[in-house]
Structures are given as C-alpha cells and as structure tokens.
Design a protein around this motif. Structure first.
Motif, mmCIF file in Angstrom:
data_model
loop_
_atom_site.group_PDB
_atom_site.id
_atom_site.type_symbol
_atom_site.label_atom_id
_atom_site.label_comp_id
_atom_site.label_asym_id
_atom_site.label_seq_id
_atom_site.Cartn_x
_atom_site.Cartn_y
_atom_site.Cartn_z
ATOM 1 N N ILE A 93 0.879 -1.171 0.000
ATOM 2 C CA ILE A 93 0.000 0.000 0.000
ATOM 3 C C ILE A 93 0.911 1.214 0.000
ATOM 4 O O ILE A 93 1.759 1.355 0.879
ATOM 5 C CB ILE A 93 -0.864 0.046 1.275
ATOM 6 C CG1 ILE A 93 -1.535 -1.290 1.537
ATOM 7 C CG2 ILE A 93 -1.905 1.142 1.180
ATOM 8 C CD1 ILE A 93 -2.482 -1.737 0.490
ATOM 9 N N PRO A 97 -2.662 6.749 -2.830
ATOM 10 C CA PRO A 97 -3.248 5.568 -3.466
ATOM 11 C C PRO A 97 -3.102 5.605 -4.983
ATOM 12 O O PRO A 97 -3.332 6.641 -5.601
ATOM 13 C CB PRO A 97 -4.722 5.646 -3.063
ATOM 14 C CG PRO A 97 -4.960 7.054 -2.671
ATOM 15 C CD PRO A 97 -3.662 7.573 -2.145
ATOM 16 N N TYR A 98 -2.678 4.504 -5.551
ATOM 17 C CA TYR A 98 -2.590 4.404 -6.998
ATOM 18 C C TYR A 98 -3.499 3.291 -7.499
ATOM 19 O O TYR A 98 -3.054 2.175 -7.689
ATOM 20 C CB TYR A 98 -1.145 4.127 -7.433
ATOM 21 C CG TYR A 98 -0.343 5.380 -7.597
ATOM 22 C CD1 TYR A 98 -0.451 6.134 -8.756
ATOM 23 C CD2 TYR A 98 0.495 5.834 -6.589
ATOM 24 C CE1 TYR A 98 0.264 7.297 -8.903
ATOM 25 C CE2 TYR A 98 1.215 6.999 -6.736
ATOM 26 C CZ TYR A 98 1.093 7.734 -7.899
ATOM 27 O OH TYR A 98 1.791 8.884 -8.048
ATOM 28 N N PRO A 99 -4.787 3.599 -7.692
ATOM 29 C CA PRO A 99 -5.633 2.576 -8.302
ATOM 30 C C PRO A 99 -5.159 2.352 -9.740
ATOM 31 O O PRO A 99 -4.692 3.284 -10.382
ATOM 32 C CB PRO A 99 -7.032 3.197 -8.269
ATOM 33 C CG PRO A 99 -6.820 4.659 -8.150
ATOM 34 C CD PRO A 99 -5.517 4.852 -7.445
ATOM 35 N N ASN A 107 -9.925 -3.551 -10.670
ATOM 36 C CA ASN A 107 -8.784 -3.326 -9.795
ATOM 37 C C ASN A 107 -8.566 -4.493 -8.852
ATOM 38 O O ASN A 107 -7.447 -4.927 -8.638
ATOM 39 C CB ASN A 107 -8.989 -2.047 -8.985
ATOM 40 C CG ASN A 107 -8.166 -0.902 -9.503
ATOM 41 O OD1 ASN A 107 -6.984 -0.812 -9.210
ATOM 42 N ND2 ASN A 107 -8.776 -0.058 -10.308
ATOM 43 N N GLN A 156 -10.095 5.189 -2.449
ATOM 44 C CA GLN A 156 -9.060 4.620 -3.318
ATOM 45 C C GLN A 156 -8.045 3.836 -2.491
ATOM 46 O O GLN A 156 -7.614 2.760 -2.878
ATOM 47 C CB GLN A 156 -8.333 5.729 -4.084
ATOM 48 C CG GLN A 156 -9.149 6.313 -5.217
ATOM 49 C CD GLN A 156 -8.382 7.362 -5.989
ATOM 50 O OE1 GLN A 156 -7.178 7.509 -5.850
ATOM 51 N NE2 GLN A 156 -9.081 8.108 -6.815
ATOM 52 N N GLN A 157 -7.691 4.394 -1.334
ATOM 53 C CA GLN A 157 -6.704 3.700 -0.516
ATOM 54 C C GLN A 157 -7.264 2.366 -0.014
ATOM 55 O O GLN A 157 -6.557 1.364 0.005
ATOM 56 C CB GLN A 157 -6.274 4.611 0.656
ATOM 57 C CG GLN A 157 -5.036 4.159 1.401
ATOM 58 C CD GLN A 157 -3.789 4.112 0.528
ATOM 59 O OE1 GLN A 157 -3.683 3.309 -0.389
ATOM 60 N NE2 GLN A 157 -2.821 4.969 0.812
ATOM 61 N N CYS A 160 -7.096 -0.038 -2.804
ATOM 62 C CA CYS A 160 -5.747 -0.581 -2.955
ATOM 63 C C CYS A 160 -5.501 -1.691 -1.945
ATOM 64 O O CYS A 160 -4.849 -2.695 -2.243
ATOM 65 C CB CYS A 160 -4.694 0.517 -2.783
ATOM 66 S SG CYS A 160 -4.706 1.704 -4.123
ATOM 67 N N ARG A 163 -7.248 -4.674 -3.236
ATOM 68 C CA ARG A 163 -6.474 -5.241 -4.341
ATOM 69 C C ARG A 163 -5.308 -6.065 -3.797
ATOM 70 O O ARG A 163 -4.992 -7.133 -4.313
ATOM 71 C CB ARG A 163 -5.951 -4.100 -5.212
ATOM 72 C CG ARG A 163 -5.084 -4.543 -6.359
ATOM 73 C CD ARG A 163 -4.622 -3.347 -7.143
ATOM 74 N NE ARG A 163 -3.667 -2.549 -6.382
ATOM 75 C CZ ARG A 163 -3.397 -1.268 -6.617
ATOM 76 N NH1 ARG A 163 -4.018 -0.629 -7.581
ATOM 77 N NH2 ARG A 163 -2.527 -0.615 -5.887
ATOM 78 N N ALA B 237 2.479 -0.824 -7.967
ATOM 79 C CA ALA B 237 1.187 -1.340 -7.538
ATOM 80 C C ALA B 237 0.862 -2.628 -8.281
ATOM 81 O O ALA B 237 0.380 -3.596 -7.686
ATOM 82 C CB ALA B 237 0.100 -0.295 -7.786
#
Lengths: 254, 352
Positions: A93, A97-99, A107, A156-157, A160, A163, B237
């Motif tokens: 993480i 946040p990078y979705p 995602n 978003q975080q 992530c 994900r 990511a």
C-alpha cells in the motif's frame, strides 16, 4: 524476541543508490501476524527497507543490494527465484493511493485473475469478499464498473488494500498509507490494519509517532540508514535505550 | 521613489554615453572615413538607447506584450478561417462545372477533357495510409515499450536522440532512399513472393512501406514520452500483486498511457495521410485503383504534387487541385476533432 513466529528476518542487509548507502547492516526480525511499525525521521531509509522485502527496489536504477532477507525460512535474494511469486506474498500500500487505470471491479479482479484463475463466478466472489473486508462494498456495489479514479482518495486507498489482499498475501507492506488522507479516512485505514493483522503480518512505515503509538505491537527505529532500536512497542516507547530514540520521542528530532 | 530616482540617474548616464558613441560614429564616418567602424558604433549606440528604453518602460512593454500576444493568437485563428475561405472559394469554380458526387465517386481523372474524378485517388490514399499504420503502430509501440521498460538506461539514453533526429529528417530523403532501395527489393523479391511478377516496384506497397518508416520515429518518440511519464508507484502497484513485467506493460502501462499513445497514433496518421513528396517518388502516379498492392496508384497529396506544374495550361485544374486540398484539409480537421473527443473520453476513463 518472544516465542511468536518470525515472518521476515534480515541479515546484514545493505542497500545503496548510486553508490551512496541508504541502509547499513540491517539485522531485524519481524514477527508474524502482528503490526510492526518502522519509524524514523525523513530520509532515513524507511521506505527503502519496506520495498526491499518484496524486491521492488531492483526495478529502480543503479541500486545495489546485499545481505539476506529470509521469508518463510528462505532467502528471497537468492538469484533464480520467481520474483512475482515473492511479490505476491507481500501486498503493498503506497503513500498516495494508486488505483490501476481500470474499473473498481477490475482493480480487485486484476490480481485474482493472475493467480487464482479466470472463472468469472470465483472472480466475482473474490472481489465481493475483498471489498467487504475493507468496508467498501456498500459504498461501491452500485458502481463497480466505474473508473476507480472517481472514488475519493480515502476510498481509493481502501480499494488498494482490497487489491492487495485479493491475492492472499502473507504480509501487507504499508508505506505511510494515511499521509495523503483526511483524519476520518486515515482512521478507517488504521482500524482496518488493526483488523487485518489477525490474518496478515502488517508492516507499517509511518512518519507520525502518534500513529505508531496507537497501533504498533513492535517497533523498528531507523536513523540514517541504521536500526538504532527495535523491540516491543511498550518497551521502545516507554523505556528507550538509545539517545536518538529518546530525542525522537521527546520531539527534539522529527 | 528612491529606486525611480536611481534609475533616472542611470537613464541619464547611459543616454549621455549613447549620445557620445553616436557622435564618435559620425566622426569616424566623416573624419576617418571608416564605414565599418561607424556602423559598429552606431549599432552600439542604438542598442544602448534601446536597452535604456526597455528598462524604463517595463510596464509599458508588459502591457504591449499582453496585447501583442492576443493579436498573434487572433491572427493564427484568422489564418485558419482564411484557409477555409480560400479553399472553398478556389474549388467553387470546379463545383459549378461538376457535381460533388461526380467528383468523389467517379474514377476518371482526365484533366485534358476537363473531367476530374477522385474516387480512385481517395481509395488509394485510404489503402496506403491504412497499410502504413498497420505496419507502423504495433512495431512502434513495442519499440517504445522496449526502450522505456526493458532497455538498460545507457542504451535508452543512446537510442532516444537517434529517434528524435529520424523524426526530423526531411521526407525527400526518405523518398530517395525508398527509390534506391525499396523499389528494386519490392520489384525483385516481395512482389514475386506474393505472385505478382509484373510489378515495376512503383506501387502502393512501396509507398506504404516508406510511410510506415517515416511514421515510426514520431509514434515511438511520443510513446516513449508518455510511457516514461507513468509514475513508478503505479508500476509498483501492479508488480506487488505478483504481476509479471509483461502483464504490467499490457494491462497497466498501455492503459495508463492510453491517451498519449492515441495522440501519437493520430499524429502519425496525419503524417502518413498528408505526406507528399516521398509518396509521389515511389507510388507510380497513376490515377487508378490497382488490382494488387503492387500496382501503381496515386494519393491525394501526391496528386497535387504531380499536377501543379500543369495549372497554367489547363483552366479547371487549379480549381480541381484546390478541391483536393480541401478534402485533405477537411479529413485532417475531422480526424483531429475525433482525436480530441476520443482523447478526452480516454483520459477520463483511464485516469490513474
């Protein structure tokens, strides 16, 4: 350390960027299924240490890494290992946040499809489960196919996080996950991390001492690339041994 | 106030010295009879006065600058509409003589009997552009991915300037190389390989080939630009859920840089569609639809290049060529608008 199992152990870990050392002779043990906080001033190598655990450093240029990082009894720095398999064990993480540039559903499904097959029903179940786990399901169930970038930063975080846990890692590496978030979203993430440590080993890089005090079971204090103090949170916070740690706790350095 | 006073003193001093140099210049002209020295001194004097003026009237220049830029912008915009008016006006004469339907859907290009059919040329243009893009896009994309994601840093830094230079090479150079290298290769090897033994080498295929080569550096350069602007954290990511590098490239990097890649392709299309001289050197210049790709043809742009010398002798030809130019203009315009719309949608959808 006490009897609890060790998830990650480093032996003589050295990292340098462009020939200037960032981490010097790191020897630590990180307990399994607990929340370990890595603290220290800016630029002391916290993020570098975190990313060395899933071999993400090597995608950057001019990095030299030496030493051993032992995960599940095996040195992950051995050459010839399948790196994606190592990374799969450790979700990351990041600070902001990078979705991925796809829908909310995709995602989470991204990692699932790579590792657990493409059976649509199973993927759907997996996505549902992970989104529920991070408390996002009720907020997004009606717009699963919207671009993930339309979510708020806090959402978003959490996405992530979903994900990351979708591929069933053993460890969750968090690089200051709350620094870009508002207090409420940050609190949600903190609570989630506390909840997740039942099933995962959580390693949290944090810049805020108060956050570390709130959540950490175990603390590693880095100072100019060296581990100055590490141990149980109680012990480190209430009875620091080194002058640097004392100074950091008292706010003389930050 | 104090600063104003100081600058006034400076102004006075430099003005005096400018005056002095001016007098020296006049003296050197009449007394020394040295024109070169006089000119140099005159130049220095004028420069001094100009600089002086600049320093004093900074605000004036700021205001003037703002207005001036607005005027330049308006001028450029006006140019756009002026171009449309000229093109419409110029093709008007032809349109009185022949209907648009006849122009666009008749294949007979007979300037000497005042009949202009563009169908064959339009089809040839579409074929050549399409084939060149089909060749160029995948290869350029893979090259760009290799350069940004796989190549070691030193190699990357070495390759990039070469590609940028290639993008700036005049098209006639490419045309000449195609003439000397591709024509014989296509004639002797490629066309016979596909069962066409009568090809002269001056054909649609050769034109597509040289166009794709001309388009490579543009697409590669722009794609490299847009791939390397993807934040490291986005790649991390993807990698940290255990994706391989190729999975990351395919699913994340291509998407995240989708708008950039699209605009690179649009730009490449524009170049291929409008390229003139290199095409006219190798396409064979026949206004017909060849039966195979190895037969001669003509594109809209090369049609103009091959006919403009006859404009004086054939009355309606000028108007016909302007009409062709209008088609080129409109297609590029439509393509740009579509590109803009697609891009806007894509960058909303694929934001990261």
């Amino acid at each position: 350390m006490s009897k609890s199992a060790i998830q990650i152990e480093t032996r003589g870990l050295n990292v340098s960027f462009h020939n200037s050392p960032v981490l010097k002779d790191i020897n630590i043990e990180i307990p399994a299924k607990q929340l370990t906080a890595i603290i220290g001033p800016s630029g002391c190598g916290k993020t570098t240490l975190l990313k060395s655990f899933n071999r993400l450093l090597e995608i950057q240029e001019d990095v030299k890494i030496s030493g051993e990082i032992i995960v599940d009894g095996k040195d992950i720095m051995t050459s010839g290992l399948n790196v994606p398999d190592i990374r799969k064990k450790m979700g990351l993480i990041s600070q902001k946040p990078y979705p991925l540039p796809m829908s909310i559903f995709e995602n989470v499904a991204y990692g699932l499809r790579i590792h657990h097959g493409k059976n649509p029903k199973k993927v759907e179940e997996g996505v549902h489960h992970c989104l529920q786990e991070v408390g996002l399901w009720n907020e997004v169930k009606d717009r699963l196919h919207d671009p993930a970038s339309r979510l708020s930063v806090g959402q978003q975080q959490r996405l992530c996080l979903a994900r990351a846990i979708a591929v069933k890692p053993e460890v969750i590496l968090c690089d200051e996950p709350t620094s870009a978030l508002d207090p409420i979203a940050a609190q949600q993430i903190e609570r989630l991390l506390l909840k997740l440590k039942k099933d995962f080993t959580v390693i949290l890089v944090t810049h805020t001492l108060r956050q570390a005090k709130r959540v950490a079971d175990y603390v590693i204090f880095l100072y100019f690339g060296m581990v100055v103090e590490h141990g149980l949170a109680d012990q480190v916070f209430n009875d620091p041994k080194s002058p640097e740690m004392k100074a950091y706790l008292s706010g003389e350095i930050s | 106030m104090h600063i104003n006073k100081a600058s006034a003193v400076v102004k006075k001093k430099s003005f005096l010295s400018a005056l002095l140099i001016l007098i020296l210049s006049i003296l050197s002209l009449f007394v020394l009879k040295d024109i070169a020295l006089a000119l140099i001194l005159l130049f220095v004097a004028v420069a001094l006065i100009a600089v002086n003026f600049l320093i004093i009237s900074r605000r004036l220049f700021d205001v003037l600058g703002t207005r001036f830029m607005l005027i330049v912008v308006l001028f450029v915009l006006a140019l756009f509409f002026l171009l449309i008016i000229v093109l419409l006006n110029g093709s008007g004469i032809l349109l009185e003589h022949q209907s648009i339907g006849d122009l666009l859907f008749s294949s007979a290009w007979k300037p000497f009997s005042n009949h202009f059919g563009l169908f064959a040329v339009i089809i040839d243009t579409l074929i050549v552009t399409a084939i060149s893009m089909v060749i160029a896009v995948p290869i350029s994309l893979l090259t760009a991915v290799y350069i940004t994601e796989y190549a070691p840093t030193r190699l990357r830094n070495m390759i990039r300037p070469f590609i940028d230079v290639l993008a700036g090479v005049p098209s006639v150079v490419f045309g000449l190389c195609a003439l000397l290298v591709f024509i014989p290769v296509v004639r002797d090897y490629i066309a016979p390989f596909f069962g066409v033994v009568t090809s002269s080498g001056f054909c649609l295929f050769t034109a597509s080939l040289i166009l794709s080569i001309m388009v490579f550096p543009i697409i590669i350069s722009l794609c490299v630009e847009s791939f390397s602007s993807i934040p490291l954290a986005l790649k991390e990511a993807s990698l940290s859920v255990g994706a391989t590098k190729w999975e990351t490239v395919k699913k994340v990097i291509f998407r995240a840089s989708g708008p950039g890649v699209l605009s690179a392709i649009f730009l490449g299309f524009g170049r291929a569609f409008g390229e003139t001289i290199a095409v006219s050197m190798v396409i064979g210049n026949q206004e017909l639809i060849p039966r195979t790709l190895f037969g001669s043809g003509q594109t809209l742009a090369s049609l103009i290049a091959n006919n403009y010398t006859e404009v004086a002798s054939i009355p309606l030809l000028a108007s016909a060529l302007i009409f062709v130019a209008l088609i080129l203009f409109v297609v590029v315009l439509i393509f740009n608008i579509c590109g803009f719309l697609v891009l806007r949608r894509a960058s909303k959808r694929w934001k990261y």
